[in-house]
Design an enzyme around this catalytic site. Structure first.
Site: not given
Ligand code: MG
Ligand code: ZN
Lengths: 96, 481, 479
Positions: B67, B142, B166
């Site tokens: 990420k 997210s 997330s």
């Protein structure tokens, strides 16, 4: 209900420039969210301990031993306005 | 042997150890697959696997997608924000360093909601990620990019971060496994902070076994993170086949009617499978869990308003042109650098901390947090696990909820309470369901939560259930089975 | 109008002399090239986390012990949020509602609290710049950013500028002797701000206070506070109000200027720092701090008064720095049988004077005068082997060349005339030589004796014992 003035005050604290229309929408959205959030205000939690974080550690420290610092060129590599090995900024309004 | 890209990371790892698979060729094959990203899932890729600062000399573990919230030395790191466009950190996050030391090549950095604020990945400054099951729908957020690359056949596994759901929610919406470990299990050093007391790194994988392998690499106490503890013992590969003697609690209060019928059906069916494996199901009270969202949307924005104050155009990142003094520069830079959701949460958090409101909001929310943690504690006196649907709905359409922040926030209804309590929770694919609006079937996630640091027990149970469910669906054109 | 009294409290920032910064491993420095002691942590790059410097905790506990503070069983850090280029995170990590050290005292001033925090970076204004109209530009150097600080806050127990400066000196000496800081006001490792108000004598509540900053020497501290007291007295006596504000002292002309605040809205939005855990000093940590304390000036001065019954001022003078104190204690140990009070007077009086005479800045301990030498000199004078006057002569010689008093007495022939026969004839001769003085004495004018004593002293080069000379003269002139 969040008033326009409150939005402007909070934006000032947060150093966030908001357009007039952002201020308007923000006032509405924050009011909506806080209305939901306000449900917890009703709960009677006077004698409840607040939780800052769930970790129960204490005295987590590091020895006073130097590590290698960045070389100035690396330290300033991503600076928007480097000058003479320092970070240049517009001056704050005169202090006196 | 299965097709190369169909191997799980664990199968690939065992093949490498057995000398039947060349780790470099395997990594090369994945780099080629990643190059075919049509989901806007990668923000940066290491095309040739030689990016200075993060390159792995001799691969020995499956390559991984990271990420874009993790700092990687010399490699672009944006946290999905305009304000960090072009930023190349001078250091590497502990979690990524552990991956590199373990011999896992970094395939690239994945797209995400700006500063991890969002549940749909539509808050990325670099455009939304598309759901590999239906490109008109969101992958969740997210960590949408990390979920999409694993589900979409663009990476064998990935890491993301979970603050209020997330990891678990996008894993559910993309039909893969997502684990949020106990707070403190994995170092936060180098992980760009959203809400420091809630943020936790975790794995996105195809199987529970892969999650265990990845957790074993990532976990551990880090002297650079005062709040890191690590796990009591290194995770073993899960091998449990049944659930006999284990008690599963279904929170009464979370039986929200906001749950889509299709999701409810899959959830009920999964409960039946648990009983089929000898597990016991019963309702348990979590009286304060319903206030999770309220507490979360005070605490997380409050911490965020402080964590994001450092983006001021002085030392790194973008600086907007401005005349006048430094305050004007700050306001112009932050106005231009942050997106709407980030601004909204900075405003919310600043307000909640401002004088006169602290006790009513921040202080009260911290107390609700105490109560929710207490609810789980007492539930775990009688139960081994708490289970819920991971998300009230399957993947929703792009743009469907963008203009209603509150509706968007309610996606985290089932995942936020565990975050507030700091306990581990895993989402595993439990089946497919038709969206309420109709359309092709989409994955449904099943969430299992365990007491703090009970990851091993959690992985063992999830593994047994995973086998019983036998979820083997894949998006169009993605090798699997 | 009722008599006014000054009510002064001090806020002192002490830079700790640790090797590394409060929350990262960058080395502390002074006057190096800009930004050579920085890292991702003290530049507040995305994703970094603070880790507390163990030594800073130890130093804070030493200060707490020296100031007799109550140590909090469990203190925590907060974030103090404000935007300013010298604050890279846009918050300062500081202890807020639970400081590591609570109530204490030093001398007769009560300590309110002492807490740990981090220092800000340095900014240099570089004047107008082409691209930025209206206001100039500043350069930020993060070398100092993150230096460990202990902030000490006193109760408003001081009543005059002089008292405040004297107490600040005592604090400086105390902290210096703990070895936890350079406490150099010019370099900013010691920074003293004043909270100043006035109230009618006898009244209990406090008047509106102003905060006084930028007094970077003890002289300026005293002058600044004095100036502010004069200003406030003027306002009050003119029936005007004292505004609560922060004032900047300008040493050049001793003027005071109101400071505009960094944030027009002062709302620091304090909340507990989630990246750090609590500091809960263990018994061992506390013991280590206590046991590492030297005897500090205040305690030493008290001991000199109680055990050696020295007067308060002399005791304070000797106790102020450990070298002088050690010299004094060594000397009085050598000078057995001599009262400490007498030795103290020699050290703070004659010796200090003699060193000044020689233009030596050197303290007693660094001078050529060995404690043993001074001790035997004092004994000689006490035992009347030499006169007090000769004593000073010998001391001057010791300051100049060091050595043994006895040999100098020998060389200079300063030994007191002990043979009363010899002295007797010298006195007789002096009377012969001063008939009119002798006449006046016989007539009962005691003052006239001075002339004859003087003559005798001249003849004996001061080696005669004045008392004895007087006795003989009176005897011969029969009264
Ligand atoms: Mg301070
Ligand atoms: Zn540093």
């Amino acid at each position: 209900m969040i008033e326009r003035e409150q939005v402007l005050h909070v934006a000032k604290l947060a150093r966030l420039g908001l357009s007039d229309e952002e201020v308007e929408t923000m006032a509405g959205e924050l009011s909506g969210i806080l209305e939901h959030v306000d449900r917890i205000a009703a709960l009677d939690l006077d004698d409840v301990e607040p939780t800052t974080h769930v970790v129960e550690l204490e005295n987590v420290v590091r020895p006073d031993v130097p590590h290698e610092s960045l070389s100035p060129d690396v330290a300033l590599a991503s600076a928007p306005d480097p000058e003479g090995g320092a970070f240049r900024v517009p001056s704050p309004q005169a202090e006196e | 042997m299965k097709e190369l890209l169909a191997l799980t990371a664990l199968e690939a790892h065992e093949a490498m150890v057995a000398g039947e698979l060349d780790a470099s060729e395997y990594a090369e094959a994945w780099r080629a697959a990643a190059a075919g990203d049509e989901l806007n899932a990668y923000l940066w890729r290491d095309e040739d696997g030689d990016a200075p600062g993060i390159a792995v000399e001799r691969p020995s573990v499956a390559p991984i997608a990271v990420k874009d919230i993790f700092c990687t030395e010399g490699v672009p790191t944006t946290a999905g924000s305009r304000i960090l466009e072009g930023y190349r950190p001078p250091y590497t996050a502990t979690a990524v360093r552990k991956l590199i030391e373990a011999g896992a090549p970094i395939l690239g950095k994945t797209n995400m909601d700006e500063f991890a604020m969002g549940s749909s990945n539509e808050n990325s400054a670099y455009g939304p990620v598309l759901n590999p099951w239906d490109r008109s729908r969101v992958p969740g957020g997210s960590s949408g990019g990390s979920a999409a690359v694993v589900a979409g056949g663009l990476a064998p596994w990935a890491i993301g971060t979970d603050t209020g759901g997330s990891i678990r929610q996008p894993a559910a919406l993309c039909g893969i496994v997502g684990l949020k470990p106990t707070y403190g299990a994995i170092s936060r050093y180098g992980m760009i902070a959203f809400a420091s007391s809630l943020d936790q790194c975790g794995p996105f994988t195809r199987t529970v076994g892969d999650a265990a392998l990845l957790l074993a690499i990532l976990q551990g106490r880090d002297p650079c993170d005062s709040t890191s503890i690590g796990l009591p013992e290194a995770p073993r590969l899960p091998d449990r086949e049944d659930l006999s003697g284990l008690r599963f609690a279904v929170p009464a209060e979370l039986a929200s009617d906001a749950i889509e019928p299709g999701v409810r059906v899959v959830f009920e069916a999964t409960l039946a499978k648990i009983e089929g494996l000898g597990g016991e199901i019963a309702e348990a009270p979590l009286p304060h869990a319903e206030h999770g969202i309220s507490a979360y949307y005070v605490l997380a924005p409050a911490e965020a308003s402080s964590n994001l104050a450092r983006y001021d155009g002085v030392r790194y990142g973008m600086r907007a042109p401005s005349s006048g003094d430094v305050i004007e520069m700050y306001e112009a830079t932050r106005a231009e650098g942050f997106g709407a959701e980030v601004k909204r949460r900075i405003m919310l958090g600043t307000y909640a901390l401002s004088s006169g409101y602290y006790d009513a909001y921040y202080g009260q929310a911290q107390k609700v947090r105490t109560k929710i943690a207490g609810d789980f504690k007492s539930a775990f006196d009688d139960f081994d696990f708490v289970v819920t649907p991971t998300s009230p709905s399957v993947a929703f359409g792009l743009g469907e909820k963008t203009d209603d922040p509150l509706a968007m926030y309610l996606n985290d209804f089932f995942t936020v309470p565990m975050s507030l309590a700091g306990i581990p929770a895993i989402s595993i694919p439990a089946g497919l369901a038709e969206p309420s609006g109709g359309g092709p079937q989409l994955p449904v996630g099943f969430q299992i939560a365990a007491p703090a640091f009970a990851e091993q027990k959690l992985l063992d149970a999830a593994h047994a259930l995973e086998k019983a469910i036998g979820f083997d669906a894949r998006p169009q054109g993605v090798p699997g089975g | 109008m009722a008599e006014l009294e000054a009510v002064i409290g001090l806020e002192i920032h002490v830079q700790l002399a640790t090797r590394t910064k409060m929350f990262c491993g960058c080395e502390l420095s002074f006057g190096d090239e800009p930004n050579v002691h920085t890292c991702p942590i003290c530049l507040a790059h995305p994703g970094v986390l603070p880790v507390v410097n163990e030594q800073a905790i130890h130093y804070a506990l030493k200060i707490a012990a020296a100031l007799e503070c109550e140590v909090a069983p469990r203190s925590i850090f907060h974030r103090k949020n404000y935007f300013y280029p010298d604050s890279p995170k846009a918050y300062q990590i500081s202890q807020y509602d639970i400081p590591i050290a609570g109530a204490g005292r030093l001398g007769d001033v009560r300590i309110h609290r002492a807490h740990l925090e981090e220092d800000a970076a340095k900014m240099i204004h570089v004047g107008e710049s082409g691209r930025i109209h209206g206001s100039g530009a500043s350069l930020v150097d993060f070398n100092r950013g993150g230096t460990p600080l202990v902030e000490i806050v006193t109760e408003p127990d001081l009543r005059s500028a002089a008292e405040a400066a004297a107490w600040a000196r005592l604090l400086r000496e105390t902290v210096r002797q703990l070895g936890v800081s350079d406490v150099n006001m010019e370099e900013g490792s010691l920074r003293v701000d004043g909270n100043i108000s006035m109230r009618p004598v006898g009244s209990e509540e406090l008047g509106t206070k102003t905060e006084l900053k930028n007094m970077n020497s003890f002289r300026f501290l005293e002058r600044g506070i004095e100036a502010e007291l004069v200003r406030q007295r003027g306002l009050i006596e003119a029936g005007e109000k004292v505004e609560q504000e922060t004032l900047h002292f300008h040493p050049e002309d001793g003027s005071l200027h109101p400071l505009r605040s960094k944030e027009e809205a002062h709302d620091y939005r304090y909340f507990p720092e989630p990246d750090l855990v609590a500091i809960a000093p263990t018994e061992e940590m506390l013991r280590e701090a206590r046991e590492s304390l030297p005897e500090l000036p205040a305690a030493r001065a008290q001991r000199y008064q109680d055990e050696l019954d020295l007067p308060e001022d002399v005791a304070a003078l000797l106790a102020a720095d450990p070298e002088t104190a050690g010299y004094f204690e060594q000397t009085s140990k050598e000078a057995s049988g001599v009262e400490p009070r007498v030795v103290a007077n020699w050290v703070t009086g004659e010796l200090a004077a003699a060193l000044r005479q020689e233009g030596r800045e050197a303290s007693a301990s660094e001078s050529k005068v060995e404690p043993a030498a001074l001790a035997s000199l004092i004994s000689m004078v006490q035992e009347k082997k030499i006169s007090h006057g000769s004593g000073k002569t010998v001391l001057a010689a010791l300051v100049a060349e060091g050595g043994e008093p006895a040999t100098i007495v020998e060389r200079e022939g300063l030994a007191q005339i002990s043979d009363s026969g010899e002295l007797d004839s010298i006195v007789a001769a002096a009377i012969e030589a001063n008939p009119e003085a002798a006449e006046q004495i016989r007539a009962g004018n005691g003052k006239a004796i001075g002339a004859i004593v003087g003559a005798v002293m001249k003849e004996t080069k001061g080696r005669a014992d004045g008392g004895e000379v007087n006795r003989l003269i009176k005897e011969k002139l029969g009264d």
